[in-house]
Design a protein around this motif. Structure first.
Motif, PDB file in Angstrom:
ATOM      1  N   LYS A  51       0.753  -1.180   0.022  1.00 41.46           N
ATOM      2  CA  LYS A  51      -0.006  -0.079   0.012  1.00 41.46           C
ATOM      3  C   LYS A  51       0.964   1.171  -0.051  1.00 41.46           C
ATOM      4  O   LYS A  51       1.578   1.236   0.754  1.00 41.46           O
ATOM      5  CB  LYS A  51      -0.924  -0.078   1.121  1.00 41.46           C
ATOM      6  CG  LYS A  51      -2.017   1.069   1.110  1.00 41.46           C
ATOM      7  CD  LYS A  51      -2.990   0.882   2.183  1.00 41.46           C
ATOM      8  CE  LYS A  51      -3.742  -0.041   1.706  1.00 41.46           C
ATOM      9  NZ  LYS A  51      -5.326   0.379   1.331  1.00 41.46           N
ATOM     10  N   CYS A  52       0.768   2.090  -1.066  1.00 42.45           N
ATOM     11  CA  CYS A  52       1.459   3.340  -1.142  1.00 42.45           C
ATOM     12  C   CYS A  52       0.379   4.498  -0.377  1.00 42.45           C
ATOM     13  O   CYS A  52      -0.693   4.722  -0.663  1.00 42.45           O
ATOM     14  CB  CYS A  52       1.522   3.624  -2.684  1.00 42.45           C
ATOM     15  SG  CYS A  52       2.388   5.234  -2.869  1.00 42.45           S
ATOM     16  N   GLN A  53       1.033   5.129   0.297  1.00 43.23           N
ATOM     17  CA  GLN A  53       0.297   6.264   1.153  1.00 43.23           C
ATOM     18  C   GLN A  53       0.978   7.251   1.417  1.00 43.23           C
ATOM     19  O   GLN A  53       2.086   7.388   2.211  1.00 43.23           O
ATOM     20  CB  GLN A  53      -0.249   5.698   2.675  1.00 43.23           C
ATOM     21  CG  GLN A  53      -1.199   4.365   2.458  1.00 43.23           C
ATOM     22  CD  GLN A  53      -1.384   4.179   3.885  1.00 43.23           C
ATOM     23  OE1 GLN A  53      -2.288   4.977   4.480  1.00 43.23           O
ATOM     24  NE2 GLN A  53      -1.131   3.060   4.450  1.00 43.23           N
ATOM     25  N   GLY A  54       0.899   8.367   0.432  1.00 46.43           N
ATOM     26  CA  GLY A  54       1.569   9.776   0.376  1.00 46.43           C
ATOM     27  C   GLY A  54       2.867   9.792  -0.672  1.00 46.43           C
ATOM     28  O   GLY A  54       3.347   8.713  -1.018  1.00 46.43           O
ATOM     29  N   ARG A  55       3.047  11.109  -0.860  1.00 46.82           N
ATOM     30  CA  ARG A  55       4.104  11.229  -1.832  1.00 46.82           C
ATOM     31  C   ARG A  55       5.172  12.481  -1.315  1.00 46.82           C
ATOM     32  O   ARG A  55       4.635  13.181  -0.345  1.00 46.82           O
ATOM     33  CB  ARG A  55       3.602  11.592  -3.032  1.00 46.82           C
ATOM     34  CG  ARG A  55       2.797  12.801  -3.562  1.00 46.82           C
ATOM     35  CD  ARG A  55       2.631  13.160  -4.966  1.00 46.82           C
ATOM     36  NE  ARG A  55       2.329  14.451  -5.029  1.00 46.82           N
ATOM     37  CZ  ARG A  55       0.989  14.606  -4.938  1.00 46.82           C
ATOM     38  NH1 ARG A  55       0.001  13.931  -4.714  1.00 46.82           N
ATOM     39  NH2 ARG A  55       0.715  16.032  -5.191  1.00 46.82           N
ATOM     40  N   PHE A  56       6.124  12.592  -1.635  1.00 48.69           N
ATOM     41  CA  PHE A  56       7.154  13.643  -1.242  1.00 48.69           C
ATOM     42  C   PHE A  56       7.870  14.298  -2.657  1.00 48.69           C
ATOM     43  O   PHE A  56       8.039  13.522  -3.419  1.00 48.69           O
ATOM     44  CB  PHE A  56       8.279  12.924  -0.644  1.00 48.69           C
ATOM     45  CG  PHE A  56       7.825  12.261   0.323  1.00 48.69           C
ATOM     46  CD1 PHE A  56       7.503  12.554   1.627  1.00 48.69           C
ATOM     47  CD2 PHE A  56       7.794  10.530   0.241  1.00 48.69           C
ATOM     48  CE1 PHE A  56       7.124  11.673   2.670  1.00 48.69           C
ATOM     49  CE2 PHE A  56       7.401   9.975   1.235  1.00 48.69           C
ATOM     50  CZ  PHE A  56       7.014  10.442   2.435  1.00 48.69           C
ATOM     51  N   GLU A  57       7.598  15.545  -2.671  1.00 47.15           N
ATOM     52  CA  GLU A  57       7.819  16.340  -3.935  1.00 47.15           C
ATOM     53  C   GLU A  57       9.145  16.934  -3.840  1.00 47.15           C
ATOM     54  O   GLU A  57       9.517  17.420  -2.659  1.00 47.15           O
ATOM     55  CB  GLU A  57       6.720  17.214  -4.596  1.00 47.15           C
ATOM     56  CG  GLU A  57       5.590  16.393  -4.774  1.00 47.15           C
ATOM     57  CD  GLU A  57       4.312  17.461  -5.127  1.00 47.15           C
ATOM     58  OE1 GLU A  57       4.469  18.390  -4.934  1.00 47.15           O
ATOM     59  OE2 GLU A  57       3.355  16.919  -5.475  1.00 47.15           O
ATOM     60  N   ASN A  58       9.804  17.261  -4.944  1.00 47.51           N
ATOM     61  CA  ASN A  58      11.075  17.939  -5.055  1.00 47.51           C
ATOM     62  C   ASN A  58      12.083  17.351  -4.224  1.00 47.51           C
ATOM     63  O   ASN A  58      12.743  18.185  -3.612  1.00 47.51           O
ATOM     64  CB  ASN A  58      10.818  19.395  -4.735  1.00 47.51           C
ATOM     65  CG  ASN A  58       9.528  20.084  -5.848  1.00 47.51           C
ATOM     66  OD1 ASN A  58       9.892  19.955  -6.956  1.00 47.51           O
ATOM     67  ND2 ASN A  58       8.881  20.556  -5.313  1.00 47.51           N
ATOM     68  N   VAL A  59      12.155  15.928  -4.055  1.00 47.21           N
ATOM     69  CA  VAL A  59      13.258  15.540  -3.299  1.00 47.21           C
ATOM     70  C   VAL A  59      14.540  15.564  -4.081  1.00 47.21           C
ATOM     71  O   VAL A  59      14.660  14.895  -5.134  1.00 47.21           O
ATOM     72  CB  VAL A  59      13.038  13.993  -2.910  1.00 47.21           C
ATOM     73  CG1 VAL A  59      13.982  13.395  -2.049  1.00 47.21           C
ATOM     74  CG2 VAL A  59      11.527  14.131  -2.083  1.00 47.21           C
ATOM     75  N   GLN A  60      15.588  16.004  -3.637  1.00 50.71           N
ATOM     76  CA  GLN A  60      16.936  16.160  -4.216  1.00 50.71           C
ATOM     77  C   GLN A  60      17.565  14.801  -4.152  1.00 50.71           C
ATOM     78  O   GLN A  60      18.055  14.347  -2.866  1.00 50.71           O
ATOM     79  CB  GLN A  60      17.777  17.197  -3.792  1.00 50.71           C
ATOM     80  CG  GLN A  60      16.939  18.498  -4.325  1.00 50.71           C
ATOM     81  CD  GLN A  60      17.894  19.551  -4.031  1.00 50.71           C
ATOM     82  OE1 GLN A  60      18.810  19.686  -3.705  1.00 50.71           O
ATOM     83  NE2 GLN A  60      17.248  20.803  -4.405  1.00 50.71           N
ATOM     84  N   VAL A  61      18.095  13.851  -5.142  1.00 45.45           N
ATOM     85  CA  VAL A  61      18.837  12.870  -4.976  1.00 45.45           C
ATOM     86  C   VAL A  61      19.977  12.801  -5.926  1.00 45.45           C
ATOM     87  O   VAL A  61      19.903  13.327  -7.074  1.00 45.45           O
ATOM     88  CB  VAL A  61      17.839  11.566  -5.513  1.00 45.45           C
ATOM     89  CG1 VAL A  61      18.704  10.329  -5.700  1.00 45.45           C
ATOM     90  CG2 VAL A  61      16.429  11.385  -4.843  1.00 45.45           C
ATOM     91  N   LEU A  62      21.304  12.579  -5.327  1.00 41.38           N
ATOM     92  CA  LEU A  62      22.731  12.662  -6.051  1.00 41.38           C
ATOM     93  C   LEU A  62      22.637  10.988  -6.528  1.00 41.38           C
ATOM     94  O   LEU A  62      22.984  10.263  -5.474  1.00 41.38           O
ATOM     95  CB  LEU A  62      23.423  13.230  -5.066  1.00 41.38           C
ATOM     96  CG  LEU A  62      24.682  13.495  -5.840  1.00 41.38           C
ATOM     97  CD1 LEU A  62      24.608  14.657  -6.857  1.00 41.38           C
ATOM     98  CD2 LEU A  62      25.749  14.172  -4.807  1.00 41.38           C
ATOM     99  N   LEU A  63      22.980  11.022  -7.882  1.00 45.17           N
ATOM    100  CA  LEU A  63      23.115   9.568  -8.279  1.00 45.17           C
ATOM    101  C   LEU A  63      24.231   9.607  -9.068  1.00 45.17           C
ATOM    102  O   LEU A  63      24.092  10.256 -10.336  1.00 45.17           O
ATOM    103  CB  LEU A  63      21.674   9.200  -9.061  1.00 45.17           C
ATOM    104  CG  LEU A  63      21.984   7.503  -9.442  1.00 45.17           C
ATOM    105  CD1 LEU A  63      21.820   6.620  -8.344  1.00 45.17           C
ATOM    106  CD2 LEU A  63      20.600   7.276 -10.415  1.00 45.17           C
ATOM    107  N   GLN A  64      25.378   9.054  -8.758  1.00 46.94           N
ATOM    108  CA  GLN A  64      26.552   8.841  -9.412  1.00 46.94           C
ATOM    109  C   GLN A  64      26.901  10.395  -9.856  1.00 46.94           C
ATOM    110  O   GLN A  64      27.433  10.708 -10.988  1.00 46.94           O
ATOM    111  CB  GLN A  64      26.357   8.056 -10.643  1.00 46.94           C
ATOM    112  CG  GLN A  64      26.275   6.576 -10.618  1.00 46.94           C
ATOM    113  CD  GLN A  64      26.460   5.716 -11.675  1.00 46.94           C
ATOM    114  OE1 GLN A  64      26.435   6.321 -12.840  1.00 46.94           O
ATOM    115  NE2 GLN A  64      26.655   4.382 -11.455  1.00 46.94           N
ATOM    116  N   GLY A  65      26.980  11.261  -8.811  1.00 44.61           N
ATOM    117  CA  GLY A  65      27.325  12.641  -8.946  1.00 44.61           C
ATOM    118  C   GLY A  65      26.557  13.556  -9.703  1.00 44.61           C
ATOM    119  O   GLY A  65      26.607  14.673 -10.026  1.00 44.61           O
TER     120      GLY A  65
END
Length: 100
Positions: A51-65
């Motif tokens: 069950k998916c409940q809620g979302r998070f917007e504009n999350v900054q993720v650094l992937l391989q720089g």
């Protein structure tokens, strides 16, 4: 592996997943602000729905720089922290792949 703020997170890139997901545990640890959403079920690899409940917007993720700003949906994931699906893959544009 990727980074969200100072934390390293385990990532699964899944071209069969329509959305991007984050472990509820990691979202709580990061104290991400929740945007209420209508809950929905997500079928995972073992065939069981989560069950998916809620979302998070504009999350900054650094992937391989490389920085990405993502919308992530909360799931009770075990063994990994992020699932990057088609919504993330679309940001890459055209990708050529030779599996040989």
């Amino acid at each position: 592996m990727a980074k969200i703020r100072p934390y390293e997170v385990v990532v699964l890139i899944d071209n069969a997943s329509t959305h991007n997901f984050i472990s509820e545990k990691v979202a709580n640890m990061l104290q991400l602000p929740v945007v209420p959403t209508k809950s929905f079920n997500v079928k995972v690899a073992n065939g069981r729905p989560l069950k998916c409940q809620g979302r998070f917007e504009n999350v900054q993720v650094l992937l391989q720089g490389i920085p990405f700003v993502l919308t992530l949906y909360a799931l009770p994931l075990i063994g990994l922290d992020l699932v990057l699906g088609v919504h993330w893959l679309e940001q890459l544009g055209t990708v050529a792949c030779n599996w040989k």
